[in-house]
Design an enzyme around this catalytic site. Structure first.
Site, PDB file in Angstrom:
ATOM      1  N   CYS A   1       9.555   1.748   3.826  1.00  0.00           N
ATOM      2  CA  CYS A   1      10.445   0.640   4.182  1.00  0.00           C
ATOM      3  C   CYS A   1      11.855   1.144   4.426  1.00  0.00           C
ATOM      4  O   CYS A   1      12.680   0.429   4.965  1.00  0.00           O
ATOM      5  CB  CYS A   1      10.467  -0.394   3.066  1.00  0.00           C
ATOM      6  SG  CYS A   1      11.227   0.244   1.581  1.00  0.00           S
TER       7      CYS A   1
ATOM      8  N   LYS B   1      -0.958  -7.288  -9.312  1.00  0.00           N
ATOM      9  CA  LYS B   1      -1.992  -7.283  -8.257  1.00  0.00           C
ATOM     10  C   LYS B   1      -1.554  -6.261  -7.210  1.00  0.00           C
ATOM     11  O   LYS B   1      -0.742  -6.535  -6.344  1.00  0.00           O
ATOM     12  CB  LYS B   1      -2.162  -8.661  -7.605  1.00  0.00           C
ATOM     13  CG  LYS B   1      -3.466  -8.712  -6.813  1.00  0.00           C
ATOM     14  CD  LYS B   1      -3.421  -9.451  -5.506  1.00  0.00           C
ATOM     15  CE  LYS B   1      -2.678  -8.813  -4.401  1.00  0.00           C
ATOM     16  NZ  LYS B   1      -3.295  -7.599  -3.796  1.00  0.00           N
TER      17      LYS B   1
ATOM     18  N   PHE C   1       0.814  -1.222   0.000  1.00  0.00           N
ATOM     19  CA  PHE C   1       0.000   0.000   0.000  1.00  0.00           C
ATOM     20  C   PHE C   1       0.842   1.265   0.000  1.00  0.00           C
ATOM     21  O   PHE C   1       0.384   2.320  -0.433  1.00  0.00           O
ATOM     22  CB  PHE C   1      -0.948   0.011   1.221  1.00  0.00           C
ATOM     23  CG  PHE C   1      -0.262   0.450   2.501  1.00  0.00           C
ATOM     24  CD1 PHE C   1      -0.081   1.795   2.777  1.00  0.00           C
ATOM     25  CD2 PHE C   1       0.223  -0.473   3.417  1.00  0.00           C
ATOM     26  CE1 PHE C   1       0.573   2.218   3.930  1.00  0.00           C
ATOM     27  CE2 PHE C   1       0.884  -0.068   4.563  1.00  0.00           C
ATOM     28  CZ  PHE C   1       1.053   1.274   4.821  1.00  0.00           C
TER      29      PHE C   1
HETATM   30  P1  NAD Z   1       1.479  -6.630   2.933  1.00  0.00           P
HETATM   31  O1  NAD Z   1       2.485  -7.715   3.007  1.00  0.00           O
HETATM   32  O2  NAD Z   1       0.350  -6.647   3.895  1.00  0.00           O
HETATM   33  O3  NAD Z   1       0.816  -6.593   1.476  1.00  0.00           O
HETATM   34  C1  NAD Z   1       1.616  -6.579   0.308  1.00  0.00           C
HETATM   35  C2  NAD Z   1       0.852  -7.257  -0.820  1.00  0.00           C
HETATM   36  O4  NAD Z   1       0.661  -8.639  -0.506  1.00  0.00           O
HETATM   37  C3  NAD Z   1      -0.537  -6.683  -1.070  1.00  0.00           C
HETATM   38  O5  NAD Z   1      -0.763  -6.664  -2.457  1.00  0.00           O
HETATM   39  C4  NAD Z   1      -1.450  -7.670  -0.374  1.00  0.00           C
HETATM   40  O6  NAD Z   1      -2.724  -7.758  -0.952  1.00  0.00           O
HETATM   41  C5  NAD Z   1      -0.712  -8.987  -0.559  1.00  0.00           C
HETATM   42  N1  NAD Z   1      -0.965  -9.940   0.523  1.00  0.00           N
HETATM   43  C6  NAD Z   1      -1.305  -9.666   1.806  1.00  0.00           C
HETATM   44  N2  NAD Z   1      -1.378 -10.803   2.523  1.00  0.00           N
HETATM   45  C7  NAD Z   1      -1.062 -11.812   1.675  1.00  0.00           C
HETATM   46  C8  NAD Z   1      -0.946 -13.230   1.841  1.00  0.00           C
HETATM   47  N3  NAD Z   1      -1.161 -13.812   3.010  1.00  0.00           N
HETATM   48  N4  NAD Z   1      -0.594 -13.952   0.767  1.00  0.00           N
HETATM   49  C9  NAD Z   1      -0.344 -13.373  -0.430  1.00  0.00           C
HETATM   50  N5  NAD Z   1      -0.443 -12.036  -0.636  1.00  0.00           N
HETATM   51  C10 NAD Z   1      -0.793 -11.267   0.398  1.00  0.00           C
HETATM   52  O7  NAD Z   1       2.306  -5.253   3.019  1.00  0.00           O
HETATM   53  P2  NAD Z   1       1.740  -3.780   3.173  1.00  0.00           P
HETATM   54  O8  NAD Z   1       1.230  -3.579   4.551  1.00  0.00           O
HETATM   55  O9  NAD Z   1       0.856  -3.431   2.030  1.00  0.00           O
HETATM   56  O10 NAD Z   1       3.096  -2.936   2.983  1.00  0.00           O
HETATM   57  C11 NAD Z   1       3.947  -2.581   4.025  1.00  0.00           C
HETATM   58  C12 NAD Z   1       5.154  -3.501   4.078  1.00  0.00           C
HETATM   59  O11 NAD Z   1       5.875  -3.437   2.849  1.00  0.00           O
HETATM   60  C13 NAD Z   1       6.170  -3.075   5.136  1.00  0.00           C
HETATM   61  O12 NAD Z   1       6.652  -4.214   5.792  1.00  0.00           O
HETATM   62  C14 NAD Z   1       7.276  -2.421   4.335  1.00  0.00           C
HETATM   63  O13 NAD Z   1       8.545  -2.435   4.937  1.00  0.00           O
HETATM   64  C15 NAD Z   1       7.257  -3.263   3.103  1.00  0.00           C
HETATM   65  N6  NAD Z   1       7.905  -2.566   2.011  1.00  0.00           N
HETATM   66  C16 NAD Z   1       9.143  -2.999   1.630  1.00  0.00           C
HETATM   67  C17 NAD Z   1       9.815  -2.329   0.613  1.00  0.00           C
HETATM   68  C18 NAD Z   1      11.176  -2.774   0.172  1.00  0.00           C
HETATM   69  O14 NAD Z   1      11.596  -2.377  -0.895  1.00  0.00           O
HETATM   70  N7  NAD Z   1      11.894  -3.587   0.941  1.00  0.00           N
HETATM   71  C19 NAD Z   1       9.214  -1.226  -0.019  1.00  0.00           C
HETATM   72  C20 NAD Z   1       7.946  -0.828   0.409  1.00  0.00           C
HETATM   73  C21 NAD Z   1       7.297  -1.516   1.413  1.00  0.00           C
END
Ligand code: NAD
Length: 500
Positions: free
Chosen positions: A282, A174, A150
């Site tokens: 992140c 997605k 997000f």
């Molecule tokens: P999230 O893991 O909740 O969701 C990410 C994606 O995965 C979304 O599209 C979501 O629909 C999907 N998803 C959620 N649960 C799932 C499951 N059980 N199985 C398969 N897909 C699933 O993450 P978020 O809250 O949207 O984003 C924040 C996180 O992203 C933080 O931990 C942040 O550090 C990380 N992030 C990392 C980077 C990087 O480059 N390392 C960059 C941006 C964000």
């Protein structure tokens, strides 16, 4: 009635037949602004089949021609940057300035992708054996998929599909179900740039929709950005289905402050790096590691500087940052702050219970400063993802390095110092993938890769940079010989592997 977010399938925006819809809210008001479909399996199948068919033709389109589509796309993104920023700000809560900054960092990746004719070049070596030459060629994989978080609904999809498609693939995205309107804007402009239909598909939903991509035999590679537990599931599932995977996940980023650093610079940069985007980055700095006795006194000024911040809606140009993405995110951050106090940390600034006039229902959290944090506390062990800065104290640089290296994450870190020797030692000894020297958030520009490491990354090849070109292509190596009158013959069959 809230508008329905369309799917983007076969070059058209279509209404999903989904039975289940997820509410998309404005985090400053919690008003529902759209409904996002939980895409049924049959529609996902259709998107993948369309991507596969489109890729069959696209792989034959000359590379310079592919780059020209990307140039048109880059122009359109720039022309519509303000409009995309408004959509992005509404659904994420980011300030307009921050939303614009995010989109710009995505546009930079498209600009990088415009250089694909050079980036996709293979290697050659003449005379690897007598009259034998070798060439290597980069060829597309087929259909690739992206699952995005997000917190950067424009930048992170733009890390992925322009490069993947420019390399000759089709791409199924997605995006996060929490802010699907911005990726839809990106797809509208993609369509306007004239790319052949089907190269980019957008399906919506959550776990089941992500899993459908991970398990599908026609998806060759998966790029994921999101939280660590989900990233582990994605990496395991994708690789169990013999796909390439790159998973960029969570972080705990430390900024080491040496006693010789410029105090004013340190404080300004800590404030921005901890609380920009409400700490939902992140690469946010979430831990300040103050080195030596004399830096202990700096926490007072840090507290005053943080206390001057005030969150507000995207429409308020004076707001320092926006709300958290959801009520659940706010509740979790407030719970971690409370727990830190119970665990014995010193709460120098408490952002719980924050209100913003005119926006009583927003997910506001005030800037928070927690001092005397230890590694055993939850506020240290978990990624907080809020405007919360923890402070830890160590005696010297060696202790700082040991602390940072013990942390399981390895996304980013930073050192502030006037000493070249200290900076050199830090960058050499530290086990973190991206290091800033007198720079708080070292996110590389796209000609370098985004090289998070340790528990912040699962995979081998990182996002963007040269790594991405390798990730989205397979290498073919050709060893060739042409016989002529001088070629020796009559020596009998070659029973070895050696070239002769
Ligand atoms: P999230 O893991 O909740 O969701 C990410 C994606 O995965 C979304 O599209 C979501 O629909 C999907 N998803 C959620 N649960 C799932 C499951 N059980 N199985 C398969 N897909 C699933 O993450 P978020 O809250 O949207 O984003 C924040 C996180 O992203 C933080 O931990 C942040 O550090 C990380 N992030 C990392 C980077 C990087 O480059 N390392 C960059 C941006 C964000």
């Amino acid at each position: 009635m809230a508008k329905k977010v369309p799917l983007f399938v076969d070059g058209e925006f279509i209404d999903s037949e989904a039975d289940e819809w997820i509410e998309v809210t404005n985090p400053a008001t919690n008003a529902v602004i759209a409904e996002c479909p939980v895409t049924p399996g049959v529609e996902i199948e259709r998107a993948i089949a369309s991507a596969k068919a489109a890729q069959g033709n696209w792989r034959e389109v000359p590379v310079p021609e592919r780059a020209r589509y990307l140039m048109r796309y880059q122009q359109l993104l720039k022309a519509h940057q303000q409009a995309i920023a408004r959509t992005l700000a509404e659904e994420t809560g980011k300030t307009l300035t921050d939303a614009n900054g995010e989109i710009w960092r995505g546009i930079e990746v498209v600009e990088h992708a415009m250089g694909l004719p050079t980036l996709l070049m293979g290697e050659t070596l003449a005379n690897v054996a007598a009259k034998v030459d070798t060439t290597s060629w980069r060829q597309p994989l087929g259909v690739c998929a992206g699952i995005t978080p997000f917190n950067f609904p424009a930048m992170i999809p733009l890390w992925m599909f322009p490069l993947a498609i420019g390399c000759g693939n089709a791409f199924v995205l997605k995006p996060s179900e929490q802010d699907p309107l911005t990726p839809t804007r990106l797809a509208e402009l993609f369509r306007e740039a004239g790319f052949p239909p089907g190269l980019l598909q957008i399906i919506h939903g959550g776990k089941a929709q992500a899993d459908a991509l991970l398990e599908h035999p026609d998806i060759q590679a998966v790029s994921f950005v999101g939280s660590p537990t989900v990233g582990q599931h994605i990496y395991r599932t994708a690789t169990a289905h013999f796909k390439r995977a790159q998973c960029m996940v969570g972080a705990k980023n430390h900024m080491v402050v040496m006693p010789d650093a410029d105090k004013r610079q340190v404080i300004e940069h800590l404030v921005g790096a901890a609380c920009g985007a409400a700490g939902q980055r992140c690469m946010a700095i979430s831990v300040a590691v103050l080195v030596g006795e004399q830096t202990r006194a700096w926490t007072g000024e840090l507290q005053s500087a943080l206390a001057k911040l005030h969150p507000g809606p995207a429409t308020d140009p004076a707001a320092s940052y926006g709300p958290l993405i959801s009520r659940q995110a706010k509740a979790r951050v407030e719970e971690i702050i409370g727990e830190a106090e119970r665990e014995g940390a010193k709460l120098l600034l408490d952002g719980r219970g924050c209100t913003v006039e005119g926006y009583p229902a927003g997910n506001w959290v005030g800037a928070t400063l927690i001092d005397e944090v230890t590694t055993a506390m939850r506020c240290y062990q978990e990624e907080i993802f809020g405007p919360v800065l923890s402070v830890m104290h160590v005696a010297d640089l060696d202790q700082a390095i040991e602390l940072v290296n013990r942390n399981p994450y390895g996304n980013g870190t930073s050192i502030f110092t006037h000493s070249g020797a200290a900076a050199r030692k830090y960058r050499h000894d530290i086990d973190v993938g991206q290091i800033g020297v007198n720079l708080p958030i070292p996110v590389p520009l796209p000609f370098f890769a985004f090289t998070g490491s340790k528990g912040s990354f699962y995979g081998d090849l990182h996002a963007y940079g040269k790594d991405a070109i390798r990730f989205y292509t397979k290498t073919k190596t050709v060893i060739e010989r042409w016989f002529d009158a001088d070629t020796p013959s009559g020596n009998g069959p070659n029973m070895t592997l050696n070239l002769r």
